[in-house]
Motif scaffolding. Structure first.
Motif, PDB file in Angstrom:
ATOM      1  N   GLN B 492      63.944  24.717  54.084  1.00 28.60           N
ATOM      2  CA  GLN B 492      63.015  24.608  55.201  1.00 28.60           C
ATOM      3  C   GLN B 492      63.122  25.813  56.135  1.00 28.60           C
ATOM      4  O   GLN B 492      64.195  26.369  56.329  1.00 28.60           O
ATOM      5  N   THR B 493      62.004  26.184  56.721  1.00 27.10           N
ATOM      6  CA  THR B 493      62.027  27.200  57.758  1.00 27.10           C
ATOM      7  C   THR B 493      62.296  26.478  59.076  1.00 27.10           C
ATOM      8  O   THR B 493      61.501  25.664  59.523  1.00 27.10           O
ATOM      9  N   VAL B 494      63.450  26.780  59.658  1.00 29.92           N
ATOM     10  CA  VAL B 494      63.853  26.074  60.880  1.00 29.92           C
ATOM     11  C   VAL B 494      63.876  27.083  62.036  1.00 29.92           C
ATOM     12  O   VAL B 494      64.428  28.168  61.904  1.00 29.92           O
ATOM     13  N   ILE B 509      54.930  39.571  58.801  1.00 31.52           N
ATOM     14  CA  ILE B 509      55.441  39.700  57.435  1.00 31.52           C
ATOM     15  C   ILE B 509      55.000  38.534  56.554  1.00 31.52           C
ATOM     16  O   ILE B 509      54.968  38.651  55.337  1.00 31.52           O
ATOM     17  N   CYS B 510      54.673  37.406  57.161  1.00 29.21           N
ATOM     18  CA  CYS B 510      54.404  36.214  56.348  1.00 29.21           C
ATOM     19  C   CYS B 510      53.231  36.466  55.391  1.00 29.21           C
ATOM     20  O   CYS B 510      52.122  36.737  55.823  1.00 29.21           O
ATOM     21  N   PRO B 511      53.465  36.386  54.085  1.00 30.28           N
ATOM     22  CA  PRO B 511      52.399  36.711  53.138  1.00 30.28           C
ATOM     23  C   PRO B 511      51.252  35.698  53.157  1.00 30.28           C
ATOM     24  O   PRO B 511      50.145  36.035  52.759  1.00 30.28           O
ATOM     25  N   THR B 512      51.533  34.498  53.575  1.00 29.20           N
ATOM     26  CA  THR B 512      50.462  33.509  53.545  1.00 29.20           C
ATOM     27  C   THR B 512      49.916  33.195  54.939  1.00 29.20           C
ATOM     28  O   THR B 512      49.130  32.277  55.104  1.00 29.20           O
ATOM     29  N   ARG B 513      50.348  33.956  55.906  1.00 28.73           N
ATOM     30  CA  ARG B 513      49.868  33.821  57.277  1.00 28.73           C
ATOM     31  C   ARG B 513      50.042  32.398  57.821  1.00 28.73           C
ATOM     32  O   ARG B 513      49.151  31.830  58.444  1.00 28.73           O
ATOM     33  N   CYS B 514      51.226  31.868  57.594  1.00 25.68           N
ATOM     34  CA  CYS B 514      51.533  30.513  58.067  1.00 25.68           C
ATOM     35  C   CYS B 514      51.881  30.477  59.538  1.00 25.68           C
ATOM     36  O   CYS B 514      51.916  29.410  60.133  1.00 25.68           O
ATOM     37  N   LEU B 515      52.296  31.632  60.099  1.00 29.25           N
ATOM     38  CA  LEU B 515      52.893  31.614  61.430  1.00 29.25           C
ATOM     39  C   LEU B 515      51.966  32.220  62.478  1.00 29.25           C
ATOM     40  O   LEU B 515      51.231  33.162  62.201  1.00 29.25           O
ATOM     41  N   THR B 516      52.037  31.677  63.689  1.00 27.68           N
ATOM     42  CA  THR B 516      51.247  32.187  64.802  1.00 27.68           C
ATOM     43  C   THR B 516      52.033  31.956  66.082  1.00 27.68           C
ATOM     44  O   THR B 516      52.651  30.911  66.241  1.00 27.68           O
ATOM     45  N   LEU B 560      50.872  26.219  53.376  1.00 22.84           N
ATOM     46  CA  LEU B 560      50.985  27.168  52.269  1.00 22.84           C
ATOM     47  C   LEU B 560      52.251  28.007  52.265  1.00 22.84           C
ATOM     48  O   LEU B 560      52.335  28.988  51.541  1.00 22.84           O
ATOM     49  N   CYS B 561      53.222  27.638  53.064  1.00 21.05           N
ATOM     50  CA  CYS B 561      54.468  28.406  53.088  1.00 21.05           C
ATOM     51  C   CYS B 561      55.039  28.467  51.668  1.00 21.05           C
ATOM     52  O   CYS B 561      55.117  27.460  50.980  1.00 21.05           O
ATOM     53  N   VAL B 562      55.411  29.665  51.221  1.00 23.80           N
ATOM     54  CA  VAL B 562      55.994  29.786  49.884  1.00 23.80           C
ATOM     55  C   VAL B 562      57.517  29.911  49.941  1.00 23.80           C
ATOM     56  O   VAL B 562      58.156  30.233  48.951  1.00 23.80           O
ATOM     57  N   HIS B 563      58.071  29.653  51.116  1.00 25.56           N
ATOM     58  CA  HIS B 563      59.523  29.625  51.300  1.00 25.56           C
ATOM     59  C   HIS B 563      60.177  30.905  50.777  1.00 25.56           C
ATOM     60  O   HIS B 563      61.224  30.871  50.146  1.00 25.56           O
ATOM     61  N   CYS B 564      59.511  32.012  51.065  1.00 27.48           N
ATOM     62  CA  CYS B 564      59.973  33.315  50.577  1.00 27.48           C
ATOM     63  C   CYS B 564      61.089  33.873  51.443  1.00 27.48           C
ATOM     64  O   CYS B 564      61.701  34.868  51.090  1.00 27.48           O
ATOM     65  N   SER B 565      61.298  33.289  52.602  1.00 27.64           N
ATOM     66  CA  SER B 565      62.367  33.680  53.533  1.00 27.64           C
ATOM     67  C   SER B 565      62.101  34.996  54.250  1.00 27.64           C
ATOM     68  O   SER B 565      62.962  35.486  54.973  1.00 27.64           O
ATOM     69  N   LEU B 566      60.929  35.589  54.045  1.00 29.52           N
ATOM     70  CA  LEU B 566      60.678  36.884  54.691  1.00 29.52           C
ATOM     71  C   LEU B 566      60.713  36.769  56.207  1.00 29.52           C
ATOM     72  O   LEU B 566      61.194  37.660  56.897  1.00 29.52           O
ATOM     73  N   CYS B 567      60.201  35.671  56.739  1.00 22.68           N
ATOM     74  CA  CYS B 567      60.228  35.503  58.195  1.00 22.68           C
ATOM     75  C   CYS B 567      61.670  35.537  58.687  1.00 22.68           C
ATOM     76  O   CYS B 567      61.994  36.197  59.676  1.00 22.68           O
ATOM     77  N   ALA B 568      62.541  34.848  57.975  1.00 21.03           N
ATOM     78  CA  ALA B 568      63.943  34.791  58.403  1.00 21.03           C
ATOM     79  C   ALA B 568      64.646  36.123  58.182  1.00 21.03           C
ATOM     80  O   ALA B 568      65.518  36.516  58.946  1.00 21.03           O
TER      81      ALA B 568
END
Ligand SMILES: Cc1ncc(C[n+]2csc(CCOP(=O)(O)OP(=O)(O)O)c2C)c(N)n1
Ligand code: SF4
Ligand code: SF4
Ligand code: SF4
Lengths: 351, 603
Positions: B492-494, B509-516, B560-568
């Motif tokens: 999970q992204t926490v 960085i989020c490839p799926t643009r989940c974050l704002t 659509l988060c792909v849990h790629c961890s790039l945000c972290a």
């Protein structure tokens, strides 16, 4: 920086622009800057701006000098042209490129070190010539790439990470640009894309030299307490002189803002820039007033942001010098090299 | 919006779409990761915790997890979850030493389970290790219930069934085969501490049309017929066969017919294809085997000639369907005759409780289905529990398993005089998956590979033997690619708001643009203002508290988060972290452990 590449997976519902491209088509290589660097946000804003303007990526040319900032053109618009030049020499290379082909969108990316120290003369002459380009100054108050020395934009009293205090007065790129006749002067903050993206779009559409000074915190060497270019400081002292909305020619929808607070500037390509005034009355077409306003606010410790000055009436370098509008590389050998006879005729004129 | 309460385990549970979609809440990403690491035995055992029959379900589960798989939203095809379950089962080593064991000292409670199908077996699985004495009554001579009698062996080999049923019965269940319960009253009189009814929905529905009785010799009721085939009582069928109905049983019937010598098999559907009950893959397998599916034909009558069935007459149907895909009107547009030698009716099943006396306090509703509590699975008579198809009508095996787990909890509480309605809530565990600067404890790179296609026995070979398993299982090359398709939704992204400096690095960085990062607002309005509009309302927004510098909020669209961890990876302050979420599903044994320390009654 991250070590895994940003995957090509994307949101299936991502909007497409007039060219049918998504935002992701304007991205570049993986950034190698420190995680959290303001420069990366500016890259993202440039991606957004070029996407929204539907500029074909291959019609863009990115130029830079040396510095963390100057690395960033590698991180957007992979499909465009690029030239990473010598420290401080980007403006000259841009001048040459522009003379050879005036039909591309020139985007110069530079740092405060790159522009205001070693490249200061280069910068001034590009301004003076009203070179048709967007010049983004990623301003972090330090030399990031060489580990955090104060740059020429560091404020007096600003503290370095190790504690020493800057004594030298700064050069304010906006005041400098205004004083030497720049036709588009703006300042923004990497942490405020709502303001930055329309400014970049307007700068890209401006015919002439558009300088956007962007406060861009260096998370590694200049984001501590006592720094005047940190996220926290900039947020606290941020003063928006003007908020801009950029309206490209295709969209004829009026802005929803109350008419009284909106000022409209028609750009050379027919599109409009809608300026929303906040606070004091501000006239971005009055160079003297702009200069005065900036100095006054600066002495009060405020970071004035927004579109500070715009003049759409001045001819750019191509017009002044009467340069060929057609790119040299499409002219054909016979035109570029008219032969011995023509040369003899020209030389005869000077005998 | 209010800040999201991530201390509630159900919030992150919902992000693990497959686990949320699985009735038994199998830890899907957990076992897929173990397969990726080559730990097949561990993958099998993790699987077995929730779904008890990994080998069986790895072949024939109805896969409610797959249509909800996140991968299906990012691309088109979900991860082949079910097939990977089978991989773990096929490649595991001997698990005997790892299985739960029944203690030698019993707890003195005796429980009767009726029917040796998946529901009862799950109850036994949960109660035997706790010291219960378990007696299983089974009418047939072999255990397994519908898994054995109704699922053809070319889909589910008998050895797989024997082995996994053996793991449970081997713990010491008293399995009484060939022992139908004829009277509930008599059974209750034997003094069991609790009774569980897991007898399935054993009666196939009939179709009373003109000619039905006269042609009876060549008209078969699907599930009874499949059972007869399974036990070798039926070995042949006519050349031309009509199957009535388009559920999964129909698919088993048509494919079985082909193996018993039919040459021309048609499945007759009353409605258009989008209204079919059968799973897409079962339809596909049947069609691959040359079964023709005829839509919009409603059975009208059986046709006899010289005392023998020669065909059926169908009404040709026409439907009007509205924009939302519902039938608004239907009309009969003529008739058509289809010749055939045999007909198989696969139009549904009903419970049959002739053996439950109606004066025992066990209530039945107007469809003759027992009245059962949805949470405790207790009928109206205390101490009598129901589960599987006998409780709520035909569903699928994995539902029966979940009913079994829940009923086991109730039975345990009931036997110990506890309130069966007061049950332990789900728990969770969250632990960072960051191992070093840029290292994660899971494979976080997004692999764009497409879903692997299950290899099948060739069409030529397939019909030679009735029990030749059609699916070959994934090859090593296939499953090593397929496991990488899993998006690790349990990582999970926490977000920790107080650490955020609002630098936008994660957003960019989020490839799926989940974050704002934006100002807060009402949900429906906020959804439209995000980096990419959040139009999938079935997926939550994760909203932070106010951020320290501007008071705006961080919003994550879980869609659509792909849990790629790039945000972290990008976050300079560690405000985003990727944390492994483990759902703690309470089973009967957990409830027991929970109630042990209650030595003081308190005043
Ligand atoms: C001619 C020359 N002089 C000095 C250097 C060393 N140098 C590399 S980057 C840099 C400063 C960059 O600072 P700035 O333009 O502010 O960019 P930042 O790294 O802060 O983004 C210097 C002095 C060089 N590369 N070339
Ligand atoms: S050193 Fe500073 S300017 Fe360079 S990448 Fe790191 S944060 Fe950005
Ligand atoms: S893990 Fe982070 S960066 Fe990757 S998709 Fe999810 S929110 Fe975006
Ligand atoms: S990268 Fe980290 S600090 Fe920057 S905005 Fe995202 S969560 Fe906040």
């Amino acid at each position: 920086m991250s070590f895994i590449a940003k995957p090509k997976v994307s949101h299936p519902g991502l909007p497409r622009n007039a060219l049918g491209l998504t935002l992701r088509d304007y991205e570049g290589g993986m950034s190698t800057l420190c995680a959290g660097c303001g420069h990366d946000s500016i890259t993202a804003a440039l991606v957004q701006a070029a996407f929204e303007l539907s500029i074909p990526p291959h019609r863009m040319a990115k130029l830079s000098g040396i510095g963390c900032s100057s690395k960033t053109p590698a991180y957007f618009a992979s499909a465009s042209h690029g030239f990473n030049s010598v420290h401080g020499r980007m403006a000259s290379v841009a001048t040459g490129a522009n003379a050879a082909n005036g039909q591309l969108h020139y985007i110069g990316v530079s740092g405060d070190g790159d522009t205001l120290s070693i490249g200061l003369g280069q910068f001034c002459h590009a301004v003076r010539r009203n070179l048709n380009m967007l010049y983004v100054l990623e301003n972090n108050g330090v030399y990031g790439l060489t580990k955090g020395q104060f740059s020429a934009s560091a404020d007096v009293g600003s503290k370095a990470k190790k504690g020493e205090v800057n004594q030298q007065p700064p050069i304010d790129p906006c005041q400098l640009a205004l004083s030497i006749g720049c036709t588009f002067v703006a300042r923004s903050f990497s942490g405020d894309k709502d303001q930055l993206v329309p400014l970049l779009k307007a700068g890209l559409s401006h015919r002439g030299f558009a300088m956007v000074d962007v406060i861009s915190p260096c998370v590694t060497f200049n984001d501590h307490e006592g720094s005047t270019k940190s996220y926290d400081f900039t947020r606290k002292h941020f003063h928006a002189a003007i908020y801009a909305d950029y309206v490209p020619p295709a969209t004829e929808i009026r802005s929803r803002q109350a008419a009284g607070s909106v000022r409209e500037v028609t750009m050379h390509d027919g599109s409009r820039l809608l300026l929303h005034k906040v606070g004091a009355d501000y006239d971005p077409s009055d160079r003297v007033a702009a200069f005065e306003y900036l100095s006054r606010r600066q002495s009060e410790g405020q970071v004035v942001t927004g579109l500070l000055f715009i003049d759409e009436g001045k001819p750019d370098m191509h017009e002044v010098q009467n340069l060929a509008t057609e790119p040299l590389n499409t002219m054909g050998y016979a035109n570029l090299n008219p032969g011995q006879k023509a040369l003899d005729a020209i030389q005869a004129r000077f005998r | 919006m209010q800040p999201t309460d991530i201390s509630n385990p159900q919030y992150f549970h919902k992000v693990v779409d497959c686990q949320w979609g699985c009735p038994a809440h199998t830890d899907v990403p957990g076992y897929i990761r173990l397969i990726a690491q080559g730990r097949y035995t561990d993958a099998y055992m993790l699987n077995r915790q929730a779904n008890v029959f990994p080998g069986i379900l790895g072949r024939v589960c109805d896969r409610p997890c797959e249509p909800v798989c996140r991968r299906a939203r990012v691309e088109k095809e979900p991860v082949a979850i079910c097939r990977l379950k089978r991989v773990a089962s096929d490649l595991r080593e001997d698990v005997a030493a790892l299985l739960p064991k029944a203690p030698r000292r019993k707890n003195g409670k005796r429980v009767a389970l009726i029917g040796a199908g998946p529901a009862s077996l799950t109850v036994a699985n949960d109660l035997l290790p706790m010291g219960y004495e378990v007696v299983i009554y089974e009418a047939l001579a072999v255990p397994g219930g519908l898994m054995r009698s109704n699922i053809p062996s070319f889909r589910l080999p008998a050895e797989v069934l024997d082995e996994e049923i053996g793991m449970i019965v081997g713990m010491g269940a008293d399995l009484r085969l060939g022992t139908p319960v004829k009277s509930m009253k008599a059974l209750l009189a034997e003094g069991y501490d609790a009774v569980f009814v897991g007898s399935g929905a054993p009666k196939g529905k009939n179709l009373k049309l003109p000619g039905r009785d006269e042609a009876a010799a060549n008209i078969h009721i699907g599930i009874a017929w499949l059972e007869s085939v399974a036990f070798g009582h039926v070995e042949r069928i006519g050349e031309r066969v009509l199957i009535i109905g388009v559920g999964n049983t129909a698919m088993d019937c048509c494919r079985t017919s082909l193996r018993l010598g039919a040459k021309n098999v048609k499945v007759m559907a009353r409605k258009p294809r989008e209204f079919f009950k059968a799973s897409a893959w079962e339809l596909q397998d049947a069609e691959e085997e040359t079964v023709e599916i005829v839509v919009n034909h409603s059975p009208k009558s059986f046709v006899m000639e010289k005392g023998r069935l020669t065909g059926m007459i169908f009404e040709k149907m026409e439907y009007e369907i509205d924009a939302r895909g519902r039938i608004t009107a239907e009309k009969i547009a003529g008739e058509e005759f289809f010749p055939c030698d045999d007909v198989v009716l696969a139009i549904g099943q009903e419970n049959a409780f002739p053996w439950v006396e109606r004066d025992l306090g066990i209530e039945f509703d107007k469809w003759d289905v027992p009245v059962v509590d949805q949470v405790t699975y207790q009928g109206t008579r205390p101490g009598v529990f129901f589960g599987g198809d006998s409780a709520f009508g035909p569903k699928n095996i994995i539902w029966a398993v979940e009913h079994g787990h829940q009923a086991a909890i109730s039975i345990h509480k009931y036997c110990h005089g506890e309130d069966i309605a007061r049950r332990m809530p789900y728990g969770m565990n969250l632990a960072t998956s960051k191992m070093g600067m840029h290292e994660w404890s899971y494979s976080n790179a997004y692999d764009p590979v497409e879903r692997r296609v299950m290899p099948h026995v060739s069409l030529k070979e397939r019909f030679k033997k009735l029990n030749l398993e059609v699916e070959l299982g994934f090859t090593a090359e296939q499953f090593t690619r397929e496991v990488e398709r899993c998006l690790n939704c349990d990582i999970q992204t926490v977000f920790t708001a107080k650490l955020c400096i609002e630098c936008d690095a994660c957003v960019d960085i989020c490839p799926t643009r989940c974050l704002t990062i934006t100002t807060n607002g009402p949900e429906d309005e906020l959804r439209q203002r995000l980096s990419a509009p959040a139009n999938n309302l079935s997926q939550d927004l994760y909203v932070s508290t106010g951020l320290p510098q501007t008071g705006r909020v961080m919003v994550k669209d879980e869609d659509l988060c792909v849990h790629c961890s790039l945000c972290a990876e990008r976050c300079p302050t560690g405000a985003w972290d990727m944390q492994k979420f483990t759902l703690k599903v309470p089973y009967a044994a957990d409830e027991a452990a929970e109630s042990v320390p209650q030595t003081r009654t308190g005043t």
